[in-house]
Design a protein around this motif. Structure first.
Motif, PDB file in Angstrom:
ATOM      1  N   ARG A   1       0.853  -1.210  -0.105  1.00  0.00           N
ATOM      2  CA  ARG A   1      -0.076  -0.084   0.043  1.00  0.00           C
ATOM      3  C   ARG A   1       1.006   1.239   0.010  1.00  0.00           C
ATOM      4  N   PRO A   2       0.293   2.502  -0.217  1.00  0.00           N
ATOM      5  CA  PRO A   2       1.101   3.607  -0.172  1.00  0.00           C
ATOM      6  C   PRO A   2       1.738   3.780   1.290  1.00  0.00           C
ATOM      7  N   GLY A   3       2.794   4.728   1.255  1.00  0.00           N
ATOM      8  CA  GLY A   3       3.428   4.703   2.559  1.00  0.00           C
ATOM      9  C   GLY A   3       4.000   5.870   2.408  1.00  0.00           C
ATOM     10  N   PRO A   4       4.524   6.741   3.704  1.00  0.00           N
ATOM     11  CA  PRO A   4       4.509   6.116   4.982  1.00  0.00           C
ATOM     12  C   PRO A   4       2.767   6.062   5.398  1.00  0.00           C
ATOM     13  N   PHE A   5       2.685   5.429   6.484  1.00  0.00           N
ATOM     14  CA  PHE A   5       1.566   5.347   7.256  1.00  0.00           C
ATOM     15  C   PHE A   5       1.479   5.005   8.416  1.00  0.00           C
ATOM     16  N   VAL A   6       0.368   4.994   9.429  1.00  0.00           N
ATOM     17  CA  VAL A   6       0.553   4.957  10.838  1.00  0.00           C
ATOM     18  C   VAL A   6      -0.267   3.363  11.001  1.00  0.00           C
ATOM     19  N   LEU A   7       0.167   2.722  11.616  1.00  0.00           N
ATOM     20  CA  LEU A   7      -0.411   1.393  11.794  1.00  0.00           C
ATOM     21  C   LEU A   7      -1.543   1.584  12.784  1.00  0.00           C
ATOM     22  N   GLN A   8      -2.928   1.290  12.630  1.00  0.00           N
ATOM     23  CA  GLN A   8      -3.786   1.622  13.262  1.00  0.00           C
ATOM     24  C   GLN A   8      -4.384   0.357  14.132  1.00  0.00           C
ATOM     25  N   GLY A   9      -4.030  -0.928  13.635  1.00  0.00           N
ATOM     26  CA  GLY A   9      -4.495  -2.095  14.334  1.00  0.00           C
ATOM     27  C   GLY A   9      -3.464  -2.354  15.506  1.00  0.00           C
ATOM     28  N   ASP A  10      -3.427  -3.747  16.025  1.00  0.00           N
ATOM     29  CA  ASP A  10      -2.466  -4.290  16.678  1.00  0.00           C
ATOM     30  C   ASP A  10      -1.227  -4.586  15.855  1.00  0.00           C
ATOM     31  N   ARG A  11      -1.336  -5.141  14.858  1.00  0.00           N
ATOM     32  CA  ARG A  11      -0.247  -5.626  14.174  1.00  0.00           C
ATOM     33  C   ARG A  11      -0.573  -5.760  12.715  1.00  0.00           C
ATOM     34  N   LEU A  12       0.378  -5.561  11.782  1.00  0.00           N
ATOM     35  CA  LEU A  12       0.218  -6.017  10.278  1.00  0.00           C
ATOM     36  C   LEU A  12       0.060  -7.317  10.212  1.00  0.00           C
ATOM     37  N   PRO A  13      -0.752  -7.872   9.108  1.00  0.00           N
ATOM     38  CA  PRO A  13      -0.470  -9.239   8.575  1.00  0.00           C
ATOM     39  C   PRO A  13       0.935  -9.654   8.037  1.00  0.00           C
ATOM     40  N   GLY A  14       1.261 -10.789   8.370  1.00  0.00           N
ATOM     41  CA  GLY A  14       2.612 -11.166   7.801  1.00  0.00           C
ATOM     42  C   GLY A  14       3.075 -12.325   8.564  1.00  0.00           C
ATOM     43  N   SER A  15       4.461 -12.793   8.028  1.00  0.00           N
ATOM     44  CA  SER A  15       5.123 -13.672   8.856  1.00  0.00           C
ATOM     45  C   SER A  15       5.960 -13.233   9.946  1.00  0.00           C
ATOM     46  N   ALA A  16       5.950 -13.855  10.994  1.00  0.00           N
ATOM     47  CA  ALA A  16       7.015 -13.169  12.201  1.00  0.00           C
ATOM     48  C   ALA A  16       8.546 -13.454  11.732  1.00  0.00           C
ATOM     49  N   ARG A  17       8.843 -14.154  10.780  1.00  0.00           N
ATOM     50  CA  ARG A  17      10.283 -14.430  10.272  1.00  0.00           C
ATOM     51  C   ARG A  17      10.706 -13.226   9.397  1.00  0.00           C
ATOM     52  N   PHE A  18       9.672 -12.463   8.746  1.00  0.00           N
ATOM     53  CA  PHE A  18      10.042 -11.192   8.088  1.00  0.00           C
ATOM     54  C   PHE A  18       9.621  -9.978   8.385  1.00  0.00           C
ATOM     55  N   MET A  19       8.902 -10.020   9.553  1.00  0.00           N
ATOM     56  CA  MET A  19       8.199  -8.641   9.972  1.00  0.00           C
ATOM     57  C   MET A  19       9.083  -7.797  10.952  1.00  0.00           C
ATOM     58  N   ALA A  20       9.234  -6.563  10.721  1.00  0.00           N
ATOM     59  CA  ALA A  20      10.024  -5.373  11.516  1.00  0.00           C
ATOM     60  C   ALA A  20       9.269  -5.444  12.758  1.00  0.00           C
ATOM     61  N   PRO A  21      10.199  -4.719  13.816  1.00  0.00           N
ATOM     62  CA  PRO A  21       9.573  -4.809  15.019  1.00  0.00           C
ATOM     63  C   PRO A  21       8.439  -3.739  15.277  1.00  0.00           C
ATOM     64  N   GLU A  22       8.210  -2.751  14.136  1.00  0.00           N
ATOM     65  CA  GLU A  22       7.367  -1.830  14.278  1.00  0.00           C
ATOM     66  C   GLU A  22       6.051  -2.214  13.876  1.00  0.00           C
ATOM     67  N   GLU A  23       5.842  -3.274  12.765  1.00  0.00           N
ATOM     68  CA  GLU A  23       4.854  -3.912  12.500  1.00  0.00           C
ATOM     69  C   GLU A  23       3.759  -4.714  13.507  1.00  0.00           C
ATOM     70  N   TRP A  24       4.521  -4.664  14.578  1.00  0.00           N
ATOM     71  CA  TRP A  24       3.718  -5.053  15.874  1.00  0.00           C
ATOM     72  C   TRP A  24       3.136  -4.208  16.813  1.00  0.00           C
ATOM     73  N   HIS A  25       3.228  -3.021  16.477  1.00  0.00           N
ATOM     74  CA  HIS A  25       2.768  -2.087  17.320  1.00  0.00           C
ATOM     75  C   HIS A  25       1.705  -0.947  16.977  1.00  0.00           C
ATOM     76  N   HIS A  26       0.752  -0.870  17.431  1.00  0.00           N
ATOM     77  CA  HIS A  26      -0.326   0.235  17.294  1.00  0.00           C
ATOM     78  C   HIS A  26       0.287   1.365  17.200  1.00  0.00           C
ATOM     79  N   GLY A  27      -0.355   2.344  16.208  1.00  0.00           N
ATOM     80  CA  GLY A  27       0.429   3.781  16.460  1.00  0.00           C
ATOM     81  C   GLY A  27       2.039   3.913  15.732  1.00  0.00           C
ATOM     82  N   ALA A  28       2.639   2.728  15.349  1.00  0.00           N
ATOM     83  CA  ALA A  28       3.990   2.777  14.755  1.00  0.00           C
ATOM     84  C   ALA A  28       3.760   3.308  13.302  1.00  0.00           C
ATOM     85  N   ARG A  29       5.001   3.908  12.838  1.00  0.00           N
ATOM     86  CA  ARG A  29       5.017   4.428  11.576  1.00  0.00           C
ATOM     87  C   ARG A  29       5.624   3.304  10.605  1.00  0.00           C
TER      88      ARG A  29
END
Length: 261
Positions: free
Chosen positions: A170-198
């Motif tokens: 999707r277009p970025g940057p954006f602020v994470l509105q949910g608790d986490r983004l979809p994805g595999s933990a093996r590939f996900m950055a720490p910020e993808e797990w935190h509400h309100g993260a950039r």
């Protein structure tokens, strides 16, 4: 003589997905309902053309296909299998996306071991193709979401990697509105797990760093690194927990990776 309309690319509305596909061709493989809520059909038309049709069966799946449609209008690259057309399915009120069929096996599963046994030259070409595609993603102002090895379709006979199922990009940057983004933990950055993260292009750099790390390892558990110390140093920077300490973008990361390769 009136030219024959293409049964997939020139039709805008059909009553139901599977019956229509069986009427115009042969479904030679079906991918049952996935976590996304979509069902996929591999179809061969009478003239021998092969296509892939991905149909939404739920509201979240429809939102994902809509997002994918916007992404594929913005980004084109030879490695990225495009959504060329979409069809309204009247019995569900949802849509189906039409894309060219690409041969290969998803690297999420048994094919991963086969891939890891390839020559270093083949693996490097595959990684380079992923990075080159994401230069196009970066240029379009998009960011990677839910990039994982299931998105890597590898043609072992043609020695080529294709990218599929980039529906969450999707277009970025954006602020994470949910608790986490979809994805595999093996590939996900720490910020993808935190509400309100950039979430921005440095998040994409992290996913690409993890991609190179996992594709260039000969076994599970990341204990059989096949690359060089220089490459490993590049990946260490790309995947730092603090986004500010990573490469500033895909271009900077790609240049550093290629210089170390």
């Amino acid at each position: 003589m009136t030219p024959r309309r293409h049964p997939l690319l020139a039709v805008d509305e059909i009553p139901a997905t599977e019956p229509y596909l069986r009427a115009v061709g042969e479904i030679f493989r079906t991918f049952g309902e996935q976590d996304s809520g979509c069902v996929g059909y591999a179809v061969q038309l009478p003239d021998g053309e092969r296509w892939f049709v991905k149909a939404a069966t739920t509201a979240p799946a429809q939102a994902s296909l809509d997002r994918a449609w916007a992404f594929h209008r913005a980004v084109r690259h030879p490695a990225i299998v495009p959504h060329l057309h979409r069809i309204t399915v009247t019995d569900s009120g949802r849509t189906a996306a039409v894309m060219p069929w690409r041969p290969g096996e998803s690297l999420y599963g048994p094919a991963r071991a086969r891939f890891r046994a390839l020559s270093l030259a083949s693996v490097h070409r595959a990684i380079d193709r992923v990075l080159d595609a994401h230069l196009a993603v970066e240029a379009a102002g998009m960011v990677a979401v839910d990039l994982y090895d299931g998105a890597f379709l590898y043609d072992f006979y043609g020695d080529a990697l294709h990218l599929v199922d980039l529906d969450e990009y999707r277009p970025g940057p954006f602020v994470l509105q949910g608790d986490r983004l979809p994805g595999s933990a093996r590939f996900m950055a720490p910020e993808e797990w935190h509400h309100g993260a950039r979430i921005d292009i440095r998040t994409t750099v992290y996913a690409l760093g993890r991609t190179a790390r996992l594709l260039l390892d000969a076994g599970e558990g990341e204990r059989a690194w096949r690359g060089t110390a220089g490459q490993l140093a590049v990946l260490e920077r790309a995947t730092r927990a603090d986004p500010a300490e990573r490469f500033a973008g895909v271009r900077e990361f790609t240049d550093a990776w290629r210089a170390a390769t």
